[in-house]
Write a protein that holds these residues in place. Structure first.
Motif, PDB file in Angstrom:
ATOM      1  N   LEU A 173       0.909  -1.216   0.124  1.00  0.00           N
ATOM      2  CA  LEU A 173      -0.048   0.093   0.000  1.00  0.00           C
ATOM      3  C   LEU A 173       0.846   1.109  -0.010  1.00  0.00           C
ATOM      4  N   ILE A 174       2.176   1.214   0.326  1.00  0.00           N
ATOM      5  CA  ILE A 174       3.057   2.344   0.215  1.00  0.00           C
ATOM      6  C   ILE A 174       4.160   2.238  -0.846  1.00  0.00           C
ATOM      7  N   PRO A 175       4.748   3.392  -1.314  1.00  0.00           N
ATOM      8  CA  PRO A 175       5.668   3.138  -2.202  1.00  0.00           C
ATOM      9  C   PRO A 175       6.928   2.130  -1.915  1.00  0.00           C
ATOM     10  N   THR A 176       7.348   1.552  -3.056  1.00  0.00           N
ATOM     11  CA  THR A 176       8.456   0.595  -2.547  1.00  0.00           C
ATOM     12  C   THR A 176       9.554   1.219  -2.069  1.00  0.00           C
ATOM     13  N   LYS A 177      10.015   2.355  -2.217  1.00  0.00           N
ATOM     14  CA  LYS A 177      11.040   3.158  -1.302  1.00  0.00           C
ATOM     15  C   LYS A 177      10.890   3.139   0.089  1.00  0.00           C
ATOM     16  N   VAL A 178       9.567   3.446   0.533  1.00  0.00           N
ATOM     17  CA  VAL A 178       9.082   3.542   1.803  1.00  0.00           C
ATOM     18  C   VAL A 178       9.098   2.078   2.473  1.00  0.00           C
ATOM     19  N   ALA A 179       8.698   1.131   1.634  1.00  0.00           N
ATOM     20  CA  ALA A 179       8.493  -0.334   2.033  1.00  0.00           C
ATOM     21  C   ALA A 179       9.847  -0.861   2.540  1.00  0.00           C
ATOM     22  N   VAL A 180      10.952  -0.452   1.666  1.00  0.00           N
ATOM     23  CA  VAL A 180      12.203  -0.959   1.849  1.00  0.00           C
ATOM     24  C   VAL A 180      12.856  -0.097   3.143  1.00  0.00           C
ATOM     25  N   SER A 181      12.456   1.042   3.513  1.00  0.00           N
ATOM     26  CA  SER A 181      12.964   1.681   4.626  1.00  0.00           C
ATOM     27  C   SER A 181      12.361   1.011   5.902  1.00  0.00           C
ATOM     28  N   THR A 182      11.550   0.181   5.749  1.00  0.00           N
ATOM     29  CA  THR A 182      11.064  -0.724   7.052  1.00  0.00           C
ATOM     30  C   THR A 182      11.942  -1.751   7.528  1.00  0.00           C
ATOM     31  N   SER A 183      12.919  -1.916   6.770  1.00  0.00           N
ATOM     32  CA  SER A 183      13.964  -3.022   7.149  1.00  0.00           C
ATOM     33  C   SER A 183      14.465  -2.579   8.413  1.00  0.00           C
ATOM     34  N   ILE A 184      14.650  -1.377   8.710  1.00  0.00           N
ATOM     35  CA  ILE A 184      15.570  -0.799   9.846  1.00  0.00           C
ATOM     36  C   ILE A 184      14.684  -0.984  11.026  1.00  0.00           C
ATOM     37  N   LEU A 185      13.370  -1.367  11.112  1.00  0.00           N
ATOM     38  CA  LEU A 185      12.693  -1.250  12.394  1.00  0.00           C
ATOM     39  C   LEU A 185      13.081  -2.396  13.436  1.00  0.00           C
ATOM     40  N   SER A 186      13.316  -3.599  12.706  1.00  0.00           N
ATOM     41  CA  SER A 186      13.715  -4.711  13.667  1.00  0.00           C
ATOM     42  C   SER A 186      14.082  -5.907  12.739  1.00  0.00           C
ATOM     43  N   LYS A 187      14.497  -6.935  13.238  1.00  0.00           N
ATOM     44  CA  LYS A 187      14.707  -7.965  12.728  1.00  0.00           C
ATOM     45  C   LYS A 187      13.569  -8.697  11.954  1.00  0.00           C
ATOM     46  N   ARG A 188      12.387  -8.645  12.513  1.00  0.00           N
ATOM     47  CA  ARG A 188      11.062  -9.211  11.899  1.00  0.00           C
ATOM     48  C   ARG A 188      10.947  -8.498  10.328  1.00  0.00           C
ATOM     49  N   TRP A 189      11.345  -7.170  10.519  1.00  0.00           N
ATOM     50  CA  TRP A 189      10.914  -6.428   9.356  1.00  0.00           C
ATOM     51  C   TRP A 189      12.179  -6.458   8.058  1.00  0.00           C
ATOM     52  N   GLU A 190      13.314  -6.990   8.650  1.00  0.00           N
ATOM     53  CA  GLU A 190      14.502  -6.835   7.900  1.00  0.00           C
ATOM     54  C   GLU A 190      14.460  -7.036   6.215  1.00  0.00           C
ATOM     55  N   TYR A 191      13.541  -8.475   5.970  1.00  0.00           N
ATOM     56  CA  TYR A 191      13.608  -8.785   4.697  1.00  0.00           C
ATOM     57  C   TYR A 191      12.540  -8.852   4.357  1.00  0.00           C
ATOM     58  N   LEU A 192      11.236  -8.409   4.940  1.00  0.00           N
ATOM     59  CA  LEU A 192       9.846  -8.512   4.607  1.00  0.00           C
ATOM     60  C   LEU A 192       9.759  -8.023   3.090  1.00  0.00           C
ATOM     61  N   TRP A 193      10.600  -6.876   2.860  1.00  0.00           N
ATOM     62  CA  TRP A 193      10.199  -6.114   1.478  1.00  0.00           C
ATOM     63  C   TRP A 193      10.771  -6.805   0.449  1.00  0.00           C
ATOM     64  N   MET A 194      11.505  -7.848   0.743  1.00  0.00           N
ATOM     65  CA  MET A 194      12.149  -8.726  -0.320  1.00  0.00           C
ATOM     66  C   MET A 194      11.094  -9.665  -0.909  1.00  0.00           C
ATOM     67  N   TRP A 195       9.927  -9.689  -0.363  1.00  0.00           N
ATOM     68  CA  TRP A 195       8.924 -10.681  -0.776  1.00  0.00           C
ATOM     69  C   TRP A 195       7.902  -9.672  -1.564  1.00  0.00           C
ATOM     70  N   LEU A 196       8.174  -8.472  -1.608  1.00  0.00           N
ATOM     71  CA  LEU A 196       7.100  -7.781  -2.331  1.00  0.00           C
ATOM     72  C   LEU A 196       7.171  -8.289  -3.902  1.00  0.00           C
ATOM     73  N   PRO A 197       5.663  -8.480  -4.393  1.00  0.00           N
ATOM     74  CA  PRO A 197       5.415  -8.884  -5.595  1.00  0.00           C
ATOM     75  C   PRO A 197       5.341  -7.740  -6.592  1.00  0.00           C
ATOM     76  N   ARG A 198       5.256  -6.654  -6.075  1.00  0.00           N
ATOM     77  CA  ARG A 198       5.316  -5.131  -7.113  1.00  0.00           C
ATOM     78  C   ARG A 198       6.674  -4.267  -6.665  1.00  0.00           C
TER      79      ARG A 198
END
Length: 417
Positions: A18-43
């Motif tokens: 629901l958010i721009p890819t650039k913003v989605a990537v920035s969530t990787s710094i939140l915690s280990k839980r979020w670190e690689y989640l963006w790498m599963w984005l299909p768009r």
């Protein structure tokens, strides 16, 4: 742990979409839980037209480092906007190859480097079994290999790209067996394409744009399944057009500077909706009949407007709706021909016309006489909507004059905007 982090990976990925890819990537710094989640984005969508040099360099490094590690088995869409020299053709090709390896469904590339340097995309793009939508824009050279197979491609949009040979486009099209939607916008100065050929039995929608500065010599269109056709042809170069009949055509949009569009008009006589602006003299239109035409939109900008309107009304016995306006980016002509009242009233005014809309109405004599004539003879007219433009004629006086004019239909409601 916060409550949102307790959600499933699938749900979190849907949230990231629901958010721009650039913003989605920035969530990787939140915690280990979020670190690689963006790498599963299909768009995935990277870059923008106004990307600065430092931003572009940072993005290039990021893509080279991270894109090969992307984990989604299927990439539904991959969009790149690259508008400076930081993005090298070899890097772009590598990223495209990586995306294609993830069963890519949609590829959208805008490439406008400065200075201009055309990019030839990798050959395996032309043999993708998964690609459904392909959009290319800018300094991309279409070097179509002999081995082409795009069995899933349904939408193809080519804007201002370059073609290695005149045959490049048709070679690509002939190997897209289920292609339904095609948009081709030719380049202006510097484009070497002389002959444009579009032969696609499956095509349902075709939009073709030929700019003023393009020196095209010929175009051939054979699309027997077509339902929508848009032709914007501003080329002042003398050129030939062959368009085969389109028996299933429902809607056509024609904005054309060619002096003779008879063959074009002859190929679209089955339409139900027609929008037209042309400098052509349509005298030979008396030999044609629009048997199915129900909705006609005519542009006001040509000096021949009044003559064309008579010809079109005479050819359209089943017309229900008539729109008179200025097409987008068209300016009114100051020397419009005076209305020559037809010797017989067009059949559509006597039997079928129900709706009239006139935008940018000035109230000038050349326009007023046409409008009054239609109101006087349209027996079944239900609504007449008049939208005025800036004029020397006061709006109140304009309205009063029209309200007092004779109307053949007692049920006609005159609306002034």
């Amino acid at each position: 742990m916060d409550r949102i982090s307790e959600l499933s990976d699938d749900l979190l990925i849907k949230i990231l979409l629901l958010i721009p890819t650039k913003v989605a990537v920035s969530t990787s710094i939140l915690s280990k839980r979020w670190e690689y989640l963006w790498m599963w984005l299909p768009r995935l969508e990277y870059g923008h037209r106004r990307c600065s040099e430092p931003e572009s360099e940072k993005l290039r490094c990021f893509l080279e480092r991270n894109l090969p590690l992307h984990r989604a088995s299927v990439i539904e869409s991959f969009r790149l906007e690259m508008c400076n020299s930081r993005f090298k053709p070899e890097s772009i090709n590598t990223w495209v190859v990586v995306a294609l390896s993830h069963c890519l469904r949609e590829l959208d590339i805008l490439y406008e480097p400065y200075p201009a340097k055309p990019n030839i995309l990798p050959s395996n793009l032309y043999t993708s079994k998964s690609l459904v939508i392909l959009k290319l824009d800018g300094e991309i050279l279409l070097d179509v290999p002999r081995m082409v197979s795009l069995p899933s491609l349904k939408t193809l949009k080519l804007q201002s790209v370059r073609y290695l040979y005149d045959e490049s486009l048709q070679r690509l099209l002939s190997n897209c067996p289920i292609l339904e939607d095609l948009v081709v916008k030719l380049r202006g100065y510097g484009d070497t394409m002389q002959k444009l050929t579009v032969v696609v039995p499956s095509l349902q929608s075709l939009s073709l744009f030929i700019p003023y500065s393009h020196e095209i010599a010929e175009y051939v269109i054979e699309t027997p399944s077509l339902k929508y056709f848009k032709l914007v042809d501003y080329s002042d170069n003398d050129h030939y057009g062959l368009i085969e009949n389109m028996p299933y055509l429902i809607e056509a949009y024609v904005d054309c500077c060619c002096p003779d569009i008879y063959s074009l008009i002859n190929s679209i006589t089955y339409v139900k909706r027609l929008t037209i602006c042309s400098e052509a003299i349509l005298d030979r239109l008396v030999t044609l009949v629009f048997n199915q035409l129900e909705h006609l939109a005519v542009c006001l900008c040509t000096v021949l407007f009044s003559n064309q309107l008579v010809q079109l009304l005479n050819a359209s016995s089943k017309l229900k709706r008539l729109d008179i306006s200025l097409m987008d980016d068209h300016d009114p002509h100051q020397d419009m021909d005076y209305w020559k009242e037809p010797s017989t009233v067009p059949d559509c005014l006597l039997s079928s016309l129900q709706s009239l809309s006139w935008s940018a109405y000035t109230g000038e004599p050349q326009e007023r006489v046409i409008l009054v004539y239609i109101l006087k003879h349209a027996l079944h007219l239900k609504t007449a909507t008049i939208e005025s433009s800036e004029s020397v004629v006061p709006t109140f006086e304009m309205l009063k004059e029209l309200a007092l004019s004779s109307r053949a239909s007692t049920a006609c409601q005159l609306m002034f905007e």
